[in-house]
Design an enzyme around this catalytic site. Sequence first.
Site, PDB file in Angstrom:
ATOM      1  N   GLU A  81       0.920  -1.199  -0.052  1.00 27.53           N
ATOM      2  CA  GLU A  81      -0.067   0.053  -0.128  1.00 27.53           C
ATOM      3  C   GLU A  81       1.013   1.331  -0.179  1.00 27.53           C
ATOM      4  O   GLU A  81       1.634   1.515   0.944  1.00 27.53           O
ATOM      5  CB  GLU A  81      -0.955  -0.129   1.095  1.00 27.53           C
ATOM      6  CG  GLU A  81      -2.340   0.825   1.230  1.00 27.53           C
ATOM      7  CD  GLU A  81      -3.178   0.368   0.083  1.00 27.53           C
ATOM      8  OE1 GLU A  81      -4.059   1.291  -0.178  1.00 27.53           O
ATOM      9  OE2 GLU A  81      -3.196  -0.863  -0.260  1.00 27.53           O
ATOM     10  N   ASP A 133      -4.288  11.377   7.771  1.00 28.88           N
ATOM     11  CA  ASP A 133      -3.150  10.913   8.295  1.00 28.88           C
ATOM     12  C   ASP A 133      -2.858  12.046   9.348  1.00 28.88           C
ATOM     13  O   ASP A 133      -2.926  13.144   9.562  1.00 28.88           O
ATOM     14  CB  ASP A 133      -2.089  11.193   7.251  1.00 28.88           C
ATOM     15  CG  ASP A 133      -2.210  10.184   5.952  1.00 28.88           C
ATOM     16  OD1 ASP A 133      -2.735   9.132   6.394  1.00 28.88           O
ATOM     17  OD2 ASP A 133      -2.120  10.676   4.964  1.00 28.88           O
TER      18      ASP A 133
END
EC number: 4.2.1.20
Length: 268
Positions: free
Chosen positions: A49, A60
């Site tokens: 990924e 994030d």
Amino acid sequence: MERYQQLFKQLAAKNEGAFVPFVQLGDPTPALSLEIIDTLIAAGADALELGIPFSDPLADGPTIQNAALRAFAAGVTPGICFEMLAEIRKKHPTIPIGLLMYANLVFHNGIDTFYQRCADVGVDSVLIADVPFEESLPFRTAALRHGIAPIFICPPNADDDLLREIASHGRGYTYLLSRAGVTGAENHGQLPLNHLIDKLCEYNAAPALQGFGISEPEQVKISLAAGAAGAISGSAIVKIIENNVSQPAEMLAQLANFVTNMKAATRS
């Protein structure tokens, strides 16, 4: 897309789950990033990924934001990321490669052009973190046109309608969130997700990989016990990179050790 099907078939035959590491492309430099990816694969990663660095990564936490900043400081651009992807694919022809990214990067040269580029370099899937399912039609249509699996996030509070939609339109795998919030190994909360996984299976969804806050082998075992096909770990891996930027040999050794232990947890 077929690489995911092949992978899950092979793992099921061995009674194993998938372990999938996440890293930002180009962190801390393009050359070392390629070495990192080779190391992850050699240590047992079942799929990759990969992030394309973005200046405003809403999903994030600080660890992965810092990874993007390091990549930017090394001069990394989306163009360089695609060159790296082509190199990774050439060296590793069978491993599934997924991108985890943000919509602005997809829009930049046009949605169709973006997915064509992904297909050209051998990317298998794309997850766009800031596009909710309800707004995904133009993205998933273009993805399928170019043989790219559209990946959807299944949140822990997903209702039945959303589960059906994800099952119907997702390909490759289903990204099952351990919890709400942003990424980060320090945020451990794992909800019991058996009921979601049972429903996704009932609706014939792509296999579920659990992510967010996965940083220890025990968590991988818990995910698999709940019925997930595997686990994704990002922040814990990126933290190893961050802590060893000035000592690449130590970084690679620690990454290999981490992945080996996480992969071992998929076999019990």
